[in-house]
Design an enzyme around this catalytic site. Sequence first.
Site, PDB file in Angstrom:
ATOM      1  N   ASP A 265       0.884  -1.155   0.000  1.00 34.95           N
ATOM      2  CA  ASP A 265       0.000   0.000   0.000  1.00 34.95           C
ATOM      3  C   ASP A 265       0.930   1.216   0.000  1.00 34.95           C
ATOM      4  O   ASP A 265       2.110   1.124   0.354  1.00 34.95           O
ATOM      5  CB  ASP A 265      -0.965  -0.006   1.186  1.00 34.95           C
ATOM      6  CG  ASP A 265      -2.158   0.912   0.913  1.00 34.95           C
ATOM      7  OD1 ASP A 265      -2.045   1.785   0.027  1.00 34.95           O
ATOM      8  OD2 ASP A 265      -3.199   0.766   1.575  1.00 34.95           O
TER       9      ASP A 265
HETATM   10  C1  BGC Z   1      -4.901   3.266  -0.156  1.00 31.43           C
HETATM   11  C2  BGC Z   1      -4.947   2.252  -1.272  1.00 31.43           C
HETATM   12  C3  BGC Z   1      -4.797   2.947  -2.589  1.00 31.43           C
HETATM   13  C4  BGC Z   1      -3.482   3.715  -2.570  1.00 31.43           C
HETATM   14  C5  BGC Z   1      -3.207   4.467  -3.848  1.00 31.43           C
HETATM   15  C6  BGC Z   1      -3.676   4.150  -0.246  1.00 31.43           C
HETATM   16  O1  BGC Z   1      -3.744   5.202   0.663  1.00 31.43           O
HETATM   17  O2  BGC Z   1      -4.937   2.606   1.081  1.00 31.43           O
HETATM   18  O3  BGC Z   1      -6.142   1.520  -1.239  1.00 31.43           O
HETATM   19  O4  BGC Z   1      -4.844   2.028  -3.631  1.00 31.43           O
HETATM   20  O5  BGC Z   1      -3.521   4.665  -1.530  1.00 31.43           O
HETATM   21  O6  BGC Z   1      -4.060   5.531  -3.988  1.00 31.43           O
END
Ligand code: BGC
Length: 751
Positions: A265
């Site tokens: 993530d």
């Molecule tokens: C989120 C993810 C997301 C990523 C990219 C993160 O803060 O938890 O689900 O895909 O950001 O935007």
Amino acid sequence: MKKVLIPVLLLLALGMSARGQQPLPLYMRTDAPLEERVEDALQRLTLEEKVALCHAQSKFTTPGVARLGIPELMMSDGPHGVRAEIEWNSWDYAGWTNDSITAFPALTALAATWNPEMSARYGKAVGEEARYREKDVLLGPGVNIYRTPLNGRNFEYMGEDPCLAGEMVVPYIRELQKNGVAACVKHYALNNQEQWRGSVDVAVSERALREIYLPAFRKAVVEGGSWTIMGSYNRYLGQHCCHNEVLLNDILRKEWGFDGCVITDWGGAHDTREAALNGLDIEMGTYTNGLTSESVFGYDQYYLATPYLEMLRRGEVPMQTVDDKARNILRLIFRTSMNPDRPWGSLCTEEHYAAAKAIGDESIVLLRNDGILPLETDGSGQILVVGDNATRRLTDNGGSSELKPRRTISPLEGLQALYGDRISYTRGYACGRPLYERVEEVSPETVDSLRREAVARARKADVVIYIGGLNKNAYQDCESTDRQSYDLPFHQNELIEALLEVNPRLIVMNISGNAYAMPWAERVPAILHASYLGSMGGASIADVISGRVNPSGKLPYSIPYRLSDCAAHASGDPAQYPGIERGEQEGAPIPGSFLDSGSDPQVTYAEDILVGYRWHDTKKIPARYAFGHGLSYTTFDYGKPEVSSGRLNAGEGVHIRIPVTNTGTRDGMEVVQLYIGDDRCSVMRPLKELKHFKKVLVRAGESVDVEFTITEQDLRFYDETTRSWVAEAGTFKAYVGSSSSDIRRVVPFRY
Ligand code: BGC
């Protein structure tokens, strides 16, 4: 065209390049076996090139190997549509004019359809859009289990039950990936709250992990064949999940045989050695808090960049680690960005809107109806619509799943299209402005004047349709914050009560990705519950209210009367939610970040396997609306089941056939649910657990036979002493019903 194509294809087949008659290198030959191509490419890479593959080069891309013609990987959020373009190196939107898309219903809505065919349509449509937008990895779908209604991200997931989430996620992934776009199942694992998500350490039994929190991920990988998976922000066994030895090396790779890429993530990596050794492949988003602050560090300072390269050079971590990562990444590239056979995709087609509409239609849950619904369109009475969600664009905000739809139909527009000038509207309530750490309350004067206006107009209306619920602002259904209360926000309960007092013909339609308290429920003649439905939401809502669509959605999570009836909140002990801060933690948190607590928080899943209806059933604490509940404008009768045998032998199955009759005057769809309960067992078991379900269309007055096969797999629990799945001999019951609390037939059998 054909004349040119045939010799080119011939050359490709012979491994020759069209221009110079040079044989194509093996890794470029799509006719060669995938693993041979991977090995061929790998041995051409320098160490620096291998390491470069392992981390971001912008907010949403990773480099390829330009020297060898190996393309970059382009990623995008996910999961409810393809997100608008983000700037290369900031979180700002790039302001493109060609990136608006079809907004599909939220994944909670998809789960509420209980229809795997809808998942397939969803995956196909969103996959085509991702492909058209030239994405290689779509960051979704999410299958974290709904543990508490306070989790701000429940709307991005598929409810509280691992069987439902697991059945629904597989067709989404398969159809999506037919476009040569990888799914990225998220957030693996145990990311069940947003508060302190960057650091909270989840203490959970191995049994609950295996029985509740992992099965949908397992299905996504093993049956869905997901090409990538996203590690979650939180920790398990003290180690961050993006480089967690147990979750990634032992379970994902060794047990499930995952051959795809593990992607962090955004900002989820914290340690080079662990990232090197524990199964992580691609590091994204480091040194940003994921949403608000910008990086002063370059991508070459990522944990899997220069620090990794140096450790490799010094021999502090084995070369094998980078070879394995590069292999996984090359495999992903060959499946996606370097796959010449993938289709071209398409954007905002009528077929995509039709898919969004059909999913929305099937997802709306009729919680209660004394006969006021459906509201016929050929009447003449005045209809007052009240509520902020009637006009709000609920594709905005919510965090990374925010969308920029080309077209949307609001509930008010949908209703106006059907009921014309019988409709009038007043807002009724206003939302507080979300600030960084809190929500600015609306002034009491504003609350009062909006309410008074609504009440005065409701008094004169023939019927009132209330359209409220949560929205996508911070502390509602929104990434990175949890809800602060189980109640509806913005004084909506008081408003609903006030409307009821002056007009008992009140239809409440709440839009939300979560459960909420409904103290007025027994006095309202009809209640509908919808999730965020995207582009076509207003049309689906109007069609269900008018009866053009007969509702067939079923709750993918329980709606308890009060928060303390929910397993995670039963004890009231903060250790169970949101956790306890245990003191100083190694590695300073990002300053000002609301994702992290610097003081080592731990949350304990003391309810263990009794999540959702498993808790309500077993502890005899009824939910206001049970998991699997959802009414129709018709009624269904469950006939006497035919059972192949009263005994289930290992390796065989017990077949159950049950006739379901539509006893009303409208065609309708019913979700027939089969739960299994173990009468006596050496370990505690929930009263019953969902094992099979089928959605069937039954025409008015007709019957349809629904068949299920129960196998030994459906009887198992995870035995922590032997660390294996066990089915104990004894008596079991198959409960067949219309919801987890509306069981129509019970079939006992022995094993
Ligand atoms: C989120 C993810 C997301 C990523 C990219 C993160 O803060 O938890 O689900 O895909 O950001 O935007």
